[in-house]
Design an enzyme around this catalytic site. Structure first.
Site, PDB file in Angstrom:
ATOM      1  N   GLY A  53      10.233  31.401  80.360  1.00 50.25           N
ATOM      2  CA  GLY A  53       9.927  30.799  81.651  1.00 50.25           C
ATOM      3  C   GLY A  53       8.864  31.619  82.348  1.00 50.25           C
ATOM      4  CB  CYS A  80       9.987  35.101  76.647  1.00 46.78           C
ATOM      5  SG  CYS A  80       8.535  35.657  77.581  1.00 46.78           S
ATOM      6  CE1 TYR A  81      12.890  34.597  84.689  1.00 48.52           C
ATOM      7  CE2 TYR A  81      14.549  33.179  83.680  1.00 48.52           C
ATOM      8  CZ  TYR A  81      14.056  33.844  84.783  1.00 48.52           C
ATOM      9  OH  TYR A  81      14.727  33.764  85.987  1.00 48.52           O
ATOM     10  CG  HIS A 166       7.381  33.028  73.107  1.00 47.89           C
ATOM     11  ND1 HIS A 166       8.190  32.151  73.804  1.00 47.89           N
ATOM     12  CD2 HIS A 166       6.729  33.769  74.033  1.00 47.89           C
ATOM     13  CE1 HIS A 166       8.028  32.352  75.105  1.00 47.89           C
ATOM     14  NE2 HIS A 166       7.153  33.330  75.275  1.00 47.89           N
ATOM     15  CD  GLU A 168       9.547  30.009  71.232  1.00 46.90           C
ATOM     16  OE1 GLU A 168       9.219  29.949  72.436  1.00 46.90           O
ATOM     17  OE2 GLU A 168      10.101  31.005  70.737  1.00 46.90           O
ATOM     18  CB  SER A 220       4.392  -1.037  71.366  1.00 49.34           C
ATOM     19  OG  SER A 220       4.766   0.114  70.612  1.00 49.34           O
ATOM     20  N   GLY A 221       4.373  -1.810  68.130  1.00 44.99           N
ATOM     21  CA  GLY A 221       3.654  -1.450  66.910  1.00 44.99           C
ATOM     22  C   GLY A 221       3.467   0.044  66.797  1.00 44.99           C
ATOM     23  N   GLY A 222       3.929   0.794  67.814  1.00 43.96           N
ATOM     24  CA  GLY A 222       3.909   2.249  67.749  1.00 43.96           C
ATOM     25  C   GLY A 222       5.046   2.772  66.896  1.00 43.96           C
ATOM     26  CB  VAL A 223       5.783   6.230  65.690  1.00 44.36           C
ATOM     27  CG1 VAL A 223       6.795   6.872  64.748  1.00 44.36           C
ATOM     28  CG2 VAL A 223       4.376   6.499  65.226  1.00 44.36           C
ATOM     29  CG  ASP A 224       8.458   6.678  69.623  1.00 44.68           C
ATOM     30  OD1 ASP A 224       8.501   7.401  68.613  1.00 44.68           O
ATOM     31  OD2 ASP A 224       7.920   7.029  70.686  1.00 44.68           O
ATOM     32  CB  SER A 225       8.716   0.076  69.522  1.00 42.51           C
ATOM     33  OG  SER A 225       7.427  -0.129  68.997  1.00 42.51           O
ATOM     34  CB  SER A 226       7.547   0.720  64.177  1.00 42.28           C
ATOM     35  OG  SER A 226       6.411   0.108  64.729  1.00 42.28           O
ATOM     36  CE  LYS A 364       5.927  10.127  68.931  1.00 39.77           C
ATOM     37  NZ  LYS A 364       5.915   8.704  69.331  1.00 39.77           N
TER      38      LYS A 364
END
Length: 508
Positions: A53, A80-81, A166, A168, A220-226, A364
């Site tokens: 943070g 870190c924080y 960090h 990650e 929509s044809g995007g990744v998520d909705s597909s 994603k």
């Protein structure tokens, strides 16, 4: 399912930490630091990670937490924080460092379960202005740098560990191994988070939840909705109706591709609404970017919901919401869930049995893995980020049918050439922009005064920052030559060499 809690104290890498944990087949979820201790106790976490943070722990307006969390008996890793916070809660001493550390720093590790199979010397990514001057009672120092005498500490009796760097981020040489050690050597996770299990269990849950009711999904044809459509189709087949609004602002032939994919691969009802002319009428004379976005969004909302009102037996409403859309911010005292285009406002006059979000637990990259296993074509699964208003914000200024056609053709050439030479795998995102700039040119013996096309291509890990892509000159030359020869009304091609910051990836 085993779970790791990522307790967010406003760090910019909070989502990255959770994704890295999931890469090790352990489910991680993010909660803000305002989450009550009682709720944390109820969830039976295998371990807890405190994020970084931007604040100082000795500033009482900064995010803090009750020190009782250190006595839960659950393994904790502070980053870190989060590392400084553990020291502060345990009555150690945190001070402003005489010299801040930023970037790649050489780190010296001592023997610890956290550093199993890690060399004594390695490179880590530092970003801090405060440091631990004295660890709390019961803690021992297990790592240091030239400027930071306590760059890592542990309390093995309480199973609490902390690092000032960090792990990650990919810049930390053995960061991935450190997280693995925390999960498997300290938390004793078994690694039961795998995509095959997710698909089977999600389909089973969807069938139980939906029963004999219908489901409507905005596609929509995007990744998520597909991918959401693929999961729902596998679960309930013809009970699913996908409504696809083609507003005329998609890439070349994209609407046809979406329709063909979902009508041939999946058992569902598919409704396509072609309304490009309707959108252009609403956008006539509009040049200001935010005004264009608002008009496109409003018209999309109206078209979509007017169609839904005509659907009988509506049943459930499904959305392609993914996990980042649902995360509460750990910055300040905000407790409002972030708004996102994947979360749709439902009109009050449209009633559903409930809302279904089958991807709400996934990042994603995990959504893409599910899509691949469902057999969705890679062109959709690995579709690049595409703005909600589509080409409406890649044509600078007023939109016309001619400008959209020019941009579609130029963008198709770019994508075709990148696919042919295999360079697309090196890029996070690439596309064409029509800046609405006319330039003088020569075609044969004739003077021309036609459009300029700009190419934008970037490399990035997270889109928080991005670098302009160093595409080889011979590839750029081929693309430029093809665009100026194959696309009517274009006589010049330029390449955008601006990184983010100061620029953004999109132009509008």
């Amino acid at each position: 399912m085993e779970k790791i809690l990522v307790l967010d104290f406003g760090g910019q890498y909070n989502q990255l930490i959770a994704r890295r944990v999931r890469d090790h087949n352990v489910y991680a979820e993010i909660l803000p630091y305002t989450t009550p201790l009682g709720k944390i106790k109820q969830n039976n976490y295998k371990g807890i990670i405190f994020t970084g943070g931007p604040n100082s722990v000795f500033d009482m307006s900064s995010p803090h937490y009750t020190k009782d969390i250190l006595d839960l008996g659950v393994p904790i890793l502070g980053i870190c924080y989060g590392c400084q916070l553990i020291a502060w809660m345990g009555k150690g001493e945190v001070v402003t460092a005489s010299k801040s550390e930023y970037g790649k720093i050489e780190f010296s590790a001592k023997k610890s379960p956290l550093f199993k199979d890690i060399p004594e010397k390695s490179v880590v990514w530092m970003s801090h202005t405060d440091m631990i001057a004295r660890p709390p009672e019961g803690f021992e120092i297990i790592g240091f740098t030239d400027e930071c005498p306590c760059a890592a500490m542990q309390n093995t009796k309480k199973n609490i560990y902390a690092v000032q760097f960090h792990p990650e981020v990919t810049h930390s040489e053995y960061g991935n191994k450190i997280l693995h050690n925390f999960l498997y050597e300290i938390c004793h996770c078994s690694g039961d988070w795998v995509m095959d299990n997710f698909i089977d269990s999600t389909v089973e849950k969807l069938r139980a939840q939906i029963g004999d009711k219908n489901v409507i999904l905005g596609l929509s044809g995007g990744v998520d909705s597909s991918v959401a459509a693929g999961l729902l189709s596998r679960a309930v087949g013809k009970q699913l109706t996908c409504v696809f609004v083609d507003q005329g602002l998609m890439r070349k032939d994209e609407g046809d591709f979406v329709e063909k994919t979902f009508t041939s691969l999946f058992d569902m009802n598919f409704v396509r609404l072609n309304c490009g002319e309707q959108f252009l009428k609403k956008l006539k004379g509009i040049s200001e970017p935010e005004q264009k976005r608002k008009i496109i969004g409003t018209e999309f909302f109206n078209v979509f919901w007017n169609e839904i009102r005509n659907q009988e037996n509506k049943g459930f409403f499904a959305q392609g919401t993914i996990y980042p859309d649902c995360i509460e911010s750990g910055k300040g005292d905000a407790d409002v869930i972030k708004t996102h285009h994947n979360r749709v406002n439902i009109p009050k006059d449209v009633q559903f049995a409930g809302v279904i979000e089958p991807l709400a637990d996934l990042f994603k990259d995990e959504v893409r893995k599910v899509g691949e296993k469902l057999g969705i074509p890679k062109e959709l699964v690995w579709r690049q980020p595409f703005p909600g208003p589509g080409l409406g914000v890649r044509v600078i200024g007023e939109l016309t049918a001619e400008k959209i056609k020019i941009l579609q053709e130029a963008d198709w050439v770019l994508r075709d050439e990148m696919a042919k030479n295999g360079y697309e795998k090196n890029l996070a995102q690439f596309f064409c922009v029509l800046p609405n700039v006319m330039t003088v040119g020569v075609m044969g013996d004739h003077r021309t005064y036609d459009h300029l096309i700009a190419i934008r291509a970037v490399t990035t890990d997270d889109f928080m920052t991005a670098d302009w892509a160093k595409i080889p000159y011979d590839i750029l030359a081929k693309v430029s030559n093809r665009i100026t020869n194959e696309v009517e009304h274009v006589n010049r091609v330029v390449y955008d060499i601006t990184s983010k910051p100061p620029g953004t990836v999109e132009w509008e």
